[in-house]
Scaffold this motif. Structure first.
Motif, PDB file in Angstrom:
ATOM      1  N   ARG A 127      85.902  38.666 -32.866  1.00  0.00           N
ATOM      2  CA  ARG A 127      87.170  39.203 -33.366  1.00  0.00           C
ATOM      3  C   ARG A 127      88.342  38.436 -32.782  1.00  0.00           C
ATOM      4  O   ARG A 127      88.248  37.780 -31.747  1.00  0.00           O
ATOM      5  N   ALA A 157      92.161  39.630 -31.594  1.00  0.00           N
ATOM      6  CA  ALA A 157      92.757  40.941 -31.305  1.00  0.00           C
ATOM      7  C   ALA A 157      94.185  40.813 -30.770  1.00  0.00           C
ATOM      8  O   ALA A 157      94.453  41.135 -29.616  1.00  0.00           O
ATOM      9  N   PRO A 158      95.107  40.344 -31.587  1.00  0.00           N
ATOM     10  CA  PRO A 158      96.483  40.194 -31.087  1.00  0.00           C
ATOM     11  C   PRO A 158      97.206  41.532 -30.962  1.00  0.00           C
ATOM     12  O   PRO A 158      96.829  42.513 -31.603  1.00  0.00           O
ATOM     13  N   SER A 159      98.233  41.550 -30.129  1.00  0.00           N
ATOM     14  CA  SER A 159      99.126  42.710 -30.061  1.00  0.00           C
ATOM     15  C   SER A 159     100.328  42.369 -30.942  1.00  0.00           C
ATOM     16  O   SER A 159     100.955  41.331 -30.725  1.00  0.00           O
ATOM     17  N   GLU A 213      96.004  45.250 -31.680  1.00  0.00           N
ATOM     18  CA  GLU A 213      96.036  46.014 -30.435  1.00  0.00           C
ATOM     19  C   GLU A 213      97.452  46.562 -30.274  1.00  0.00           C
ATOM     20  O   GLU A 213      98.280  46.011 -29.555  1.00  0.00           O
ATOM     21  N   SER A 228      90.348  48.395 -25.736  1.00  0.00           N
ATOM     22  CA  SER A 228      89.765  47.148 -26.243  1.00  0.00           C
ATOM     23  C   SER A 228      88.234  47.139 -26.085  1.00  0.00           C
ATOM     24  O   SER A 228      87.508  46.711 -26.999  1.00  0.00           O
ATOM     25  N   ARG A 260      88.147  34.975 -26.165  1.00  0.00           N
ATOM     26  CA  ARG A 260      89.557  35.241 -25.846  1.00  0.00           C
ATOM     27  C   ARG A 260      90.001  34.329 -24.707  1.00  0.00           C
ATOM     28  O   ARG A 260      89.190  33.621 -24.100  1.00  0.00           O
ATOM     29  N   LEU A 288      92.299  36.653 -19.524  1.00  0.00           N
ATOM     30  CA  LEU A 288      91.703  37.987 -19.584  1.00  0.00           C
ATOM     31  C   LEU A 288      90.366  38.062 -18.841  1.00  0.00           C
ATOM     32  O   LEU A 288      89.733  39.117 -18.804  1.00  0.00           O
TER      33      LEU A 288
END
Ligand code: GLU
Length: 280
Positions: A6, A8-10, A42, A198, A212, A216
Protein backbone atom coordinates in the motif's frame (compact mmCIF):
# COMPACT_ATOMS: atom_id res chain seq x y z
CA UNK A 1 -2.86 -12.91 -2.84
CA UNK A 2 0.82 -13.43 -2.15
CA UNK A 3 1.89 -9.80 -2.33
CA UNK A 4 -0.29 -6.92 -1.17
CA UNK A 5 1.23 -3.53 -0.45
CA UNK A 6 0.00 0.00 0.00
CA UNK A 7 0.81 3.68 -0.22
CA UNK A 8 -0.48 5.47 2.88
CA UNK A 9 -0.07 9.25 2.70
CA UNK A 10 -1.56 11.70 5.19
CA UNK A 11 -3.67 14.23 3.27
CA UNK A 12 -2.15 17.20 5.10
CA UNK A 13 -0.16 18.73 2.23
CA UNK A 14 1.04 18.15 -1.31
CA UNK A 15 2.95 15.02 -2.29
CA UNK A 16 6.60 15.69 -3.02
CA UNK A 17 9.36 13.72 -4.74
CA UNK A 18 9.89 11.56 -1.65
CA UNK A 19 6.25 10.45 -1.71
CA UNK A 20 6.49 9.82 -5.45
CA UNK A 21 9.48 7.55 -4.81
CA UNK A 22 7.59 5.62 -2.14
CA UNK A 23 4.43 5.25 -4.24
CA UNK A 24 6.27 4.25 -7.43
CA UNK A 25 8.44 1.73 -5.57
CA UNK A 26 5.44 0.11 -3.85
CA UNK A 27 3.45 0.07 -7.08
CA UNK A 28 6.29 -1.43 -9.13
CA UNK A 29 7.10 -4.07 -6.51
CA UNK A 30 3.42 -5.10 -6.42
CA UNK A 31 3.18 -5.28 -10.19
CA UNK A 32 6.45 -7.24 -10.47
CA UNK A 33 5.01 -9.82 -8.06
CA UNK A 34 1.58 -9.90 -9.73
CA UNK A 35 0.21 -8.49 -6.47
CA UNK A 36 -2.01 -5.62 -5.36
CA UNK A 37 -1.22 -1.96 -4.70
CA UNK A 38 -3.70 -0.30 -2.31
CA UNK A 39 -4.20 3.34 -1.42
CA UNK A 40 -4.91 4.44 2.15
CA UNK A 41 -5.54 7.95 3.42
CA UNK A 42 -4.08 8.33 6.90
CA UNK A 43 -6.41 11.14 7.88
CA UNK A 44 -6.88 10.65 11.62
CA UNK A 45 -5.52 14.15 12.17
CA UNK A 46 -8.93 15.67 11.56
CA UNK A 47 -7.69 19.22 11.85
CA UNK A 48 -4.84 19.05 9.34
CA UNK A 49 -6.37 16.55 6.89
CA UNK A 50 -8.32 18.23 4.10
CA UNK A 51 -10.40 16.86 1.21
CA UNK A 52 -8.49 19.24 -1.12
CA UNK A 53 -5.22 17.52 -0.24
CA UNK A 54 -6.75 14.10 -0.80
CA UNK A 55 -8.06 15.25 -4.20
CA UNK A 56 -4.58 16.49 -5.14
CA UNK A 57 -2.96 13.24 -3.98
CA UNK A 58 -5.36 11.22 -6.14
CA UNK A 59 -4.61 13.48 -9.10
CA UNK A 60 -0.85 13.20 -8.59
CA UNK A 61 -0.96 9.42 -8.29
CA UNK A 62 -3.14 9.05 -11.36
CA UNK A 63 -0.83 11.44 -13.26
CA UNK A 64 2.18 9.32 -12.21
CA UNK A 65 0.31 6.50 -13.95
CA UNK A 66 0.02 4.40 -10.78
CA UNK A 67 -3.26 2.53 -10.66
CA UNK A 68 -4.37 1.49 -7.22
CA UNK A 69 -6.52 -1.57 -6.66
CA UNK A 70 -9.90 -1.44 -4.95
CA UNK A 71 -11.49 1.46 -3.09
CA UNK A 72 -9.48 4.01 -1.11
CA UNK A 73 -9.33 3.14 2.59
CA UNK A 74 -9.89 6.26 4.72
CA UNK A 75 -8.85 6.04 8.35
CA UNK A 76 -11.41 8.66 9.40
CA UNK A 77 -14.14 6.12 8.52
CA UNK A 78 -12.76 3.64 11.07
CA UNK A 79 -11.97 5.68 14.19
CA UNK A 80 -14.79 4.10 16.23
CA UNK A 81 -13.54 0.63 15.34
CA UNK A 82 -9.92 1.49 16.20
CA UNK A 83 -10.98 2.86 19.59
CA UNK A 84 -13.16 -0.17 20.33
CA UNK A 85 -10.27 -2.49 19.50
CA UNK A 86 -7.83 -0.50 21.62
CA UNK A 87 -10.20 -0.67 24.59
CA UNK A 88 -10.07 -4.48 24.55
CA UNK A 89 -6.54 -4.25 25.98
CA UNK A 90 -7.99 -2.65 29.14
CA UNK A 91 -9.72 -5.76 30.55
CA UNK A 92 -6.56 -7.73 29.70
CA UNK A 93 -4.67 -5.52 32.18
CA UNK A 94 -2.38 -4.09 29.50
CA UNK A 95 -3.47 -0.43 29.59
CA UNK A 96 -3.36 2.29 32.19
CA UNK A 97 -4.49 5.92 32.18
CA UNK A 98 -1.83 8.61 32.28
CA UNK A 99 -2.06 12.34 32.90
CA UNK A 100 1.66 13.18 32.70
CA UNK A 101 2.78 16.09 30.56
CA UNK A 102 6.09 16.08 28.65
CA UNK A 103 7.43 18.35 31.40
CA UNK A 104 6.42 15.82 34.10
CA UNK A 105 8.14 13.04 32.17
CA UNK A 106 11.38 14.98 31.73
CA UNK A 107 11.38 15.93 35.40
CA UNK A 108 10.85 12.30 36.47
CA UNK A 109 13.75 11.01 34.38
CA UNK A 110 16.87 11.12 36.47
CA UNK A 111 19.31 11.09 33.55
CA UNK A 112 18.99 12.14 29.91
CA UNK A 113 18.22 9.18 27.68
CA UNK A 114 20.51 8.58 24.77
CA UNK A 115 20.14 6.42 21.70
CA UNK A 116 16.34 6.14 21.93
CA UNK A 117 14.01 7.80 19.44
CA UNK A 118 11.70 9.30 22.04
CA UNK A 119 11.46 9.85 25.79
CA UNK A 120 10.93 6.49 27.43
CA UNK A 121 8.13 6.89 29.92
CA UNK A 122 9.36 6.38 33.51
CA UNK A 123 6.13 4.70 34.62
CA UNK A 124 4.78 7.36 36.96
CA UNK A 125 1.11 6.42 36.36
CA UNK A 126 1.65 2.67 35.89
CA UNK A 127 0.00 1.85 39.21
CA UNK A 128 -3.28 3.51 38.15
CA UNK A 129 -6.15 1.16 37.31
CA UNK A 130 -8.37 1.82 34.30
CA UNK A 131 -11.23 2.53 36.73
CA UNK A 132 -9.30 5.66 37.72
CA UNK A 133 -9.39 7.00 34.15
CA UNK A 134 -10.25 10.69 33.90
CA UNK A 135 -11.30 12.76 30.90
CA UNK A 136 -8.21 13.88 29.01
CA UNK A 137 -6.03 10.98 30.19
CA UNK A 138 -3.82 9.22 27.65
CA UNK A 139 -3.87 5.41 27.55
CA UNK A 140 -0.48 3.74 27.84
CA UNK A 141 0.53 0.19 27.04
CA UNK A 142 2.25 -1.62 29.91
CA UNK A 143 5.02 -3.08 27.79
CA UNK A 144 6.31 -5.51 30.42
CA UNK A 145 2.83 -6.98 30.82
CA UNK A 146 2.46 -7.06 27.03
CA UNK A 147 5.48 -9.37 26.70
CA UNK A 148 4.22 -11.41 29.65
CA UNK A 149 0.80 -11.74 27.97
CA UNK A 150 2.52 -12.92 24.81
CA UNK A 151 4.57 -15.32 26.87
CA UNK A 152 7.59 -14.24 24.81
CA UNK A 153 11.13 -13.17 25.62
CA UNK A 154 11.51 -11.84 22.10
CA UNK A 155 9.51 -11.24 18.93
CA UNK A 156 10.84 -11.12 15.39
CA UNK A 157 10.00 -9.47 12.10
CA UNK A 158 11.43 -9.67 8.59
CA UNK A 159 12.84 -6.62 6.83
CA UNK A 160 13.91 -6.49 3.18
CA UNK A 161 14.90 -2.81 2.83
CA UNK A 162 18.55 -2.13 1.91
CA UNK A 163 19.63 -0.49 5.19
CA UNK A 164 18.29 -3.09 7.61
CA UNK A 165 17.71 -6.28 5.60
CA UNK A 166 17.34 -9.41 7.71
CA UNK A 167 15.40 -10.83 10.60
CA UNK A 168 15.05 -8.41 13.52
CA UNK A 169 14.66 -9.52 17.08
CA UNK A 170 12.68 -7.42 19.55
CA UNK A 171 13.97 -8.46 22.93
CA UNK A 172 11.60 -7.92 25.89
CA UNK A 173 14.23 -6.25 28.08
CA UNK A 174 15.45 -4.01 25.26
CA UNK A 175 11.87 -3.05 24.37
CA UNK A 176 11.26 -2.00 27.98
CA UNK A 177 14.38 0.17 27.90
CA UNK A 178 14.00 1.73 24.45
CA UNK A 179 10.26 1.70 23.69
CA UNK A 180 8.70 1.75 27.13
CA UNK A 181 5.03 2.27 27.91
CA UNK A 182 3.94 4.06 24.72
CA UNK A 183 0.75 6.11 24.42
CA UNK A 184 -1.79 4.19 22.34
CA UNK A 185 -4.69 6.61 22.76
CA UNK A 186 -4.20 10.31 22.42
CA UNK A 187 -5.23 12.79 25.03
CA UNK A 188 -8.49 14.63 24.58
CA UNK A 189 -10.39 12.88 21.85
CA UNK A 190 -9.09 9.42 22.74
CA UNK A 191 -8.17 8.73 19.16
CA UNK A 192 -5.74 5.87 18.70
CA UNK A 193 -2.12 6.77 18.01
CA UNK A 194 -1.41 6.83 14.29
CA UNK A 195 1.11 3.99 14.39
CA UNK A 196 -1.59 1.78 15.92
CA UNK A 197 -4.27 2.82 13.38
CA UNK A 198 -1.76 2.10 10.63
CA UNK A 199 -0.94 -1.35 12.05
CA UNK A 200 -4.66 -2.20 12.34
CA UNK A 201 -5.15 -1.17 8.73
CA UNK A 202 -2.21 -3.21 7.53
CA UNK A 203 -3.92 -6.23 9.07
CA UNK A 204 -7.43 -5.32 7.90
CA UNK A 205 -6.26 -4.61 4.35
CA UNK A 206 -4.32 -7.90 4.42
CA UNK A 207 -1.06 -6.13 3.61
CA UNK A 208 1.73 -8.68 3.20
CA UNK A 209 4.51 -6.13 2.52
CA UNK A 210 4.75 -2.70 4.13
CA UNK A 211 6.88 -0.51 1.86
CA UNK A 212 7.63 2.91 3.35
CA UNK A 213 10.36 5.43 4.17
CA UNK A 214 13.23 4.69 6.47
CA UNK A 215 12.06 7.42 8.87
CA UNK A 216 9.35 4.98 9.99
CA UNK A 217 11.71 2.10 10.77
CA UNK A 218 11.75 2.93 14.49
CA UNK A 219 7.98 2.48 14.72
CA UNK A 220 8.17 -1.08 13.43
CA UNK A 221 8.98 -2.89 16.71
CA UNK A 222 6.04 -1.33 18.53
CA UNK A 223 3.73 -2.08 15.59
CA UNK A 224 4.89 -5.71 15.62
CA UNK A 225 4.28 -5.98 19.38
CA UNK A 226 0.78 -4.54 18.93
CA UNK A 227 -0.10 -6.79 15.99
CA UNK A 228 0.95 -9.81 18.02
CA UNK A 229 -1.08 -8.64 21.04
CA UNK A 230 -4.18 -8.38 18.88
CA UNK A 231 -3.47 -11.75 17.26
CA UNK A 232 -3.06 -10.07 13.86
CA UNK A 233 -0.59 -11.14 11.15
CA UNK A 234 2.78 -9.39 10.98
CA UNK A 235 3.71 -8.28 7.45
CA UNK A 236 7.20 -8.18 5.96
CA UNK A 237 8.66 -4.66 6.11
CA UNK A 238 10.68 -2.84 3.48
CA UNK A 239 12.01 0.57 4.52
CA UNK A 240 13.47 2.51 1.62
CA UNK A 241 16.01 5.34 1.67
CA UNK A 242 14.63 8.88 1.77
CA UNK A 243 14.92 11.36 -1.05
CA UNK A 244 16.98 14.31 0.18
CA UNK A 245 17.41 17.87 -1.03
CA UNK A 246 20.71 19.36 -2.24
CA UNK A 247 21.73 20.07 1.35
CA UNK A 248 21.08 16.46 2.34
CA UNK A 249 17.94 17.28 4.33
CA UNK A 250 14.94 15.02 3.88
CA UNK A 251 12.01 16.54 2.05
CA UNK A 252 9.06 17.74 4.10
CA UNK A 253 5.49 18.60 3.18
CA UNK A 254 6.39 22.29 3.29
CA UNK A 255 9.02 21.82 0.54
CA UNK A 256 6.51 22.99 -1.99
CA UNK A 257 9.31 23.52 -4.51
CA UNK A 258 9.50 19.75 -4.90
CA UNK A 259 5.76 19.18 -4.91
CA UNK A 260 4.64 16.86 -7.69
CA UNK A 261 2.00 19.44 -8.61
CA UNK A 262 4.76 21.98 -9.22
CA UNK A 263 6.67 19.62 -11.51
CA UNK A 264 3.45 18.85 -13.38
CA UNK A 265 2.75 22.55 -13.90
CA UNK A 266 6.28 23.05 -15.15
CA UNK A 267 5.78 20.40 -17.84
CA UNK A 268 7.58 17.42 -16.28
CA UNK A 269 6.51 13.95 -17.40
CA UNK A 270 5.80 10.92 -15.19
CA UNK A 271 8.84 9.28 -16.79
CA UNK A 272 10.89 12.35 -15.89
CA UNK A 273 9.82 12.02 -12.24
CA UNK A 274 10.81 8.33 -12.33
CA UNK A 275 14.23 9.35 -13.62
CA UNK A 276 14.59 12.04 -10.94
CA UNK A 277 14.01 9.54 -8.14
CA UNK A 278 16.09 6.79 -9.76
CA UNK A 279 13.21 4.43 -10.58
CA UNK A 280 13.05 4.80 -14.38
N1 GLU B 1 1.14 8.19 6.81
C1 GLU B 1 2.56 7.99 6.89
C2 GLU B 1 3.26 9.09 6.12
O1 GLU B 1 2.62 9.79 5.34
C3 GLU B 1 2.98 6.65 6.34
C4 GLU B 1 2.72 5.53 7.30
C5 GLU B 1 3.14 4.16 6.78
O2 GLU B 1 3.46 4.03 5.58
O3 GLU B 1 3.13 3.22 7.57
O4 GLU B 1 4.45 9.27 6.29
Amino acid sequence: MAFVTRFAPSPTGPLHLGHAYSAILAHDMARAEGGAFLLRMEDTDLERSKPEWEALIREDIAWLDLKWDGPIHRQSDHIGAYNARLETLGPRGLLYPCSCTRGDIRAALSAPQEGVPHLVYPGTCRHRPMSDRRPGDALRLDIAKAFAALNAQALTFAETGPAHAGTHRIDAAAAKATIGDVVLGRKGENIVAYFLASAFDDADQKITHVIRGEDLFDFTPVQVILLRLFGLPVPTYHHHPLIRDDQGKRLAKRDDARAIRRYREEGATPQGIRRMVGLA
